[in-house]
Design a protein around this motif. Structure first.
Motif, PDB file in Angstrom:
ATOM      1  N   ARG A  16       2.877  -7.667  61.523  1.00 54.79           N
ATOM      2  CA  ARG A  16       3.405  -9.014  61.279  1.00 54.79           C
ATOM      3  C   ARG A  16       4.196  -9.539  62.475  1.00 54.79           C
ATOM      4  O   ARG A  16       4.485 -10.737  62.553  1.00 54.79           O
ATOM      5  N   PHE A  17       4.554  -8.637  63.408  1.00 49.76           N
ATOM      6  CA  PHE A  17       5.428  -9.013  64.524  1.00 49.76           C
ATOM      7  C   PHE A  17       4.812  -8.705  65.891  1.00 49.76           C
ATOM      8  O   PHE A  17       5.532  -8.497  66.861  1.00 49.76           O
ATOM      9  N   SER A  18       3.498  -8.693  66.012  1.00 55.42           N
ATOM     10  CA  SER A  18       2.878  -8.312  67.291  1.00 55.42           C
ATOM     11  C   SER A  18       3.195  -9.309  68.402  1.00 55.42           C
ATOM     12  O   SER A  18       3.410  -8.911  69.552  1.00 55.42           O
ATOM     13  N   LEU A  19       3.263 -10.597  68.090  1.00 53.18           N
ATOM     14  CA  LEU A  19       3.581 -11.593  69.122  1.00 53.18           C
ATOM     15  C   LEU A  19       5.049 -11.499  69.548  1.00 53.18           C
ATOM     16  O   LEU A  19       5.366 -11.664  70.724  1.00 53.18           O
ATOM     17  N   MET A  20       5.942 -11.187  68.615  1.00 47.99           N
ATOM     18  CA  MET A  20       7.355 -10.991  68.956  1.00 47.99           C
ATOM     19  C   MET A  20       7.490  -9.771  69.874  1.00 47.99           C
ATOM     20  O   MET A  20       8.204  -9.818  70.876  1.00 47.99           O
ATOM     21  N   ALA A  21       6.808  -8.686  69.542  1.00 50.90           N
ATOM     22  CA  ALA A  21       6.860  -7.479  70.367  1.00 50.90           C
ATOM     23  C   ALA A  21       6.330  -7.774  71.775  1.00 50.90           C
ATOM     24  O   ALA A  21       6.915  -7.343  72.772  1.00 50.90           O
ATOM     25  N   GLN A  22       5.251  -8.533  71.858  1.00 47.78           N
ATOM     26  CA  GLN A  22       4.667  -8.907  73.152  1.00 47.78           C
ATOM     27  C   GLN A  22       5.657  -9.759  73.955  1.00 47.78           C
ATOM     28  O   GLN A  22       5.841  -9.541  75.155  1.00 47.78           O
ATOM     29  N   ALA A  23       6.304 -10.715  73.300  1.00 49.75           N
ATOM     30  CA  ALA A  23       7.271 -11.588  73.973  1.00 49.75           C
ATOM     31  C   ALA A  23       8.483 -10.787  74.463  1.00 49.75           C
ATOM     32  O   ALA A  23       8.967 -10.998  75.581  1.00 49.75           O
ATOM     33  N   LEU A  24       8.968  -9.856  73.636  1.00 46.12           N
ATOM     34  CA  LEU A  24      10.114  -9.028  74.033  1.00 46.12           C
ATOM     35  C   LEU A  24       9.771  -8.179  75.267  1.00 46.12           C
ATOM     36  O   LEU A  24      10.587  -8.046  76.177  1.00 46.12           O
ATOM     37  N   ARG A  25       8.556  -7.620  75.294  1.00 45.72           N
ATOM     38  CA  ARG A  25       8.115  -6.843  76.463  1.00 45.72           C
ATOM     39  C   ARG A  25       8.074  -7.736  77.698  1.00 45.72           C
ATOM     40  O   ARG A  25       8.551  -7.359  78.766  1.00 45.72           O
ATOM     41  N   ALA A  26       7.501  -8.927  77.569  1.00 46.51           N
ATOM     42  CA  ALA A  26       7.376  -9.849  78.707  1.00 46.51           C
ATOM     43  C   ALA A  26       8.746 -10.222  79.273  1.00 46.51           C
ATOM     44  O   ALA A  26       8.917 -10.333  80.484  1.00 46.51           O
ATOM     45  N   ALA A  27       9.731 -10.397  78.398  1.00 46.72           N
ATOM     46  CA  ALA A  27      11.074 -10.806  78.821  1.00 46.72           C
ATOM     47  C   ALA A  27      11.958  -9.620  79.207  1.00 46.72           C
ATOM     48  O   ALA A  27      13.076  -9.804  79.674  1.00 46.72           O
ATOM     49  N   GLY A  28      11.471  -8.392  78.981  1.00 46.13           N
ATOM     50  CA  GLY A  28      12.257  -7.205  79.296  1.00 46.13           C
ATOM     51  C   GLY A  28      13.310  -6.858  78.266  1.00 46.13           C
ATOM     52  O   GLY A  28      14.160  -5.995  78.503  1.00 46.13           O
ATOM     53  N   LEU A  29      13.268  -7.509  77.125  1.00 49.53           N
ATOM     54  CA  LEU A  29      14.249  -7.220  76.066  1.00 49.53           C
ATOM     55  C   LEU A  29      13.855  -6.026  75.208  1.00 49.53           C
ATOM     56  O   LEU A  29      14.661  -5.543  74.422  1.00 49.53           O
ATOM     57  N   ASP A  30      12.626  -5.550  75.360  1.00 54.59           N
ATOM     58  CA  ASP A  30      12.203  -4.388  74.581  1.00 54.59           C
ATOM     59  C   ASP A  30      13.068  -3.170  74.909  1.00 54.59           C
ATOM     60  O   ASP A  30      13.418  -2.399  74.017  1.00 54.59           O
ATOM     61  N   THR A  31      13.472  -3.014  76.175  1.00 52.27           N
ATOM     62  CA  THR A  31      14.322  -1.875  76.536  1.00 52.27           C
ATOM     63  C   THR A  31      15.720  -2.024  75.947  1.00 52.27           C
ATOM     64  O   THR A  31      16.317  -1.043  75.510  1.00 52.27           O
ATOM     65  N   VAL A  32      16.232  -3.244  75.908  1.00 54.15           N
ATOM     66  CA  VAL A  32      17.548  -3.501  75.300  1.00 54.15           C
ATOM     67  C   VAL A  32      17.516  -3.133  73.820  1.00 54.15           C
ATOM     68  O   VAL A  32      18.392  -2.428  73.313  1.00 54.15           O
ATOM     69  N   LEU A  33      16.480  -3.586  73.127  1.00 53.79           N
ATOM     70  CA  LEU A  33      16.393  -3.377  71.675  1.00 53.79           C
ATOM     71  C   LEU A  33      15.904  -1.979  71.304  1.00 53.79           C
ATOM     72  O   LEU A  33      15.803  -1.647  70.129  1.00 53.79           O
ATOM     73  N   ALA A  34      15.623  -1.164  72.316  1.00 50.09           N
ATOM     74  CA  ALA A  34      15.348   0.250  72.081  1.00 50.09           C
ATOM     75  C   ALA A  34      16.619   1.070  72.284  1.00 50.09           C
ATOM     76  O   ALA A  34      16.644   2.264  72.003  1.00 50.09           O
ATOM     77  N   GLY A  35      17.676   0.406  72.781  1.00 48.96           N
ATOM     78  CA  GLY A  35      18.939   1.069  73.095  1.00 48.96           C
ATOM     79  C   GLY A  35      19.815   1.271  71.878  1.00 48.96           C
ATOM     80  O   GLY A  35      19.414   1.058  70.729  1.00 48.96           O
ATOM     81  N   LYS A  36      21.051   1.654  72.158  1.00 48.63           N
ATOM     82  CA  LYS A  36      21.988   2.079  71.121  1.00 48.63           C
ATOM     83  C   LYS A  36      22.322   0.987  70.099  1.00 48.63           C
ATOM     84  O   LYS A  36      22.399   1.242  68.911  1.00 48.63           O
ATOM     85  N   GLY A  37      22.556  -0.230  70.572  1.00 49.85           N
ATOM     86  CA  GLY A  37      22.914  -1.298  69.636  1.00 49.85           C
ATOM     87  C   GLY A  37      24.313  -1.134  69.076  1.00 49.85           C
ATOM     88  O   GLY A  37      25.161  -0.564  69.750  1.00 49.85           O
ATOM     89  N   PRO A  38      24.567  -1.556  67.875  1.00 48.53           N
ATOM     90  CA  PRO A  38      23.593  -2.117  66.933  1.00 48.53           C
ATOM     91  C   PRO A  38      23.316  -3.604  67.188  1.00 48.53           C
ATOM     92  O   PRO A  38      24.174  -4.339  67.658  1.00 48.53           O
ATOM     93  N   PHE A  39      22.090  -3.978  66.835  1.00 40.99           N
ATOM     94  CA  PHE A  39      21.625  -5.355  66.962  1.00 40.99           C
ATOM     95  C   PHE A  39      21.023  -5.802  65.635  1.00 40.99           C
ATOM     96  O   PHE A  39      20.534  -4.980  64.867  1.00 40.99           O
ATOM     97  N   THR A  40      21.034  -7.098  65.426  1.00 38.21           N
ATOM     98  CA  THR A  40      20.277  -7.691  64.333  1.00 38.21           C
ATOM     99  C   THR A  40      19.354  -8.722  64.961  1.00 38.21           C
ATOM    100  O   THR A  40      19.810  -9.589  65.709  1.00 38.21           O
ATOM    101  N   VAL A  41      18.060  -8.593  64.693  1.00 36.36           N
ATOM    102  CA  VAL A  41      17.068  -9.505  65.258  1.00 36.36           C
ATOM    103  C   VAL A  41      16.455 -10.321  64.129  1.00 36.36           C
ATOM    104  O   VAL A  41      15.914  -9.762  63.178  1.00 36.36           O
TER     105      VAL A  41
END
Length: 138
Positions: A16-41
Motif C-alpha cells: 500500500r506504500f510502495s510509492l512512499m517508500a520510493q519517494a523516501l529512498r529518492a530523498a534520502g529519508l529512508d536512512t533517517v527512518l531506519a534509524g533510532k527515532g522515534p518517529f511518526t510518519v
C-alpha cells in the motif's frame, strides 16, 4: 504474527506504500527512518500519490533534494504517536520545522487535510499512519 520492523522496512514491504517508500529512498529519508527515532510518519498511500496531478508528481520526483524532501519531511512527526495521541496535538511541529494542523472529524483523524485511513502501524522505531492524500506544505 510478524514482529515489527523499522518504519523504512515496514513501508518498503507493504504494497500500500510502495510509492512512499520510493519517494523516501529518492530523498534520502529512508536512512533517517531506519534509524533510532522515534518517529511518526503520516504516510500517503499509493492511491494518495495517484491523486496528485501527474505534472506535480513528476516535478516532485525530479527534485528529490528540494521540493520532494520538503513535502516528505512535512509528513514526519517526532515521537512514537498513536492516532489517539496525535488527534490531541492540534499543531505539532513536523521534521520540516513547521507545524501541521491535526483535527478530528466524525471520529476520523485529519492530518493537514488528509484523513488517516490506516491508523497505528507499530514499528520498532515509531509509528505509521496511512493517509488518503499527499499534504503539500505552504
Amino acid at each position: 504474527m510478524t514482529l515489527p520492523d523499522t518504519i523504512t522496512r515496514t513501508l518498503a514491504t507493504d504494497s500500500r506504500f510502495s510509492l512512499m517508500a520510493q519517494a523516501l529512498r529518492a530523498a534520502g529519508l529512508d536512512t533517517v527512518l531506519a534509524g533510532k527515532g522515534p518517529f511518526t510518519v503520516c504516510a500517503p498511500t499509493d492511491e494518495a500519490f495517484r491523486l496528485l496531478p501527474p505534472a506535480t508528481l513528476a516535478a516532485l520526483m525530479a527534485d528529490p533534494q528540494g521540493q520532494l524532501l520538503r513535502v516528505l519531511q512535512y509528513h514526519i512527526l517526532f515521537g512514537n504517536l498513536s492516532c489517539s495521541t496525535i488527534k490531541k496535538l492540534n499543531f505539532p511541529k513536523t521534521r520540516l520545522g513547521i507545524t501541521v494542523e491535526i483535527t478530528e472529524k466524525d471520529g476520523v483523524v485529519i492530518f493537514g487535510g488528509a484523513a488517516v485511513t490506516i491508523p497505528d502501524i507499530s514499528c520498532t522505531n515509531g509509528m505509521i499512519h496511512g493517509i488518503d492524500r499527499v499534504v503539500i506544505p505552504r
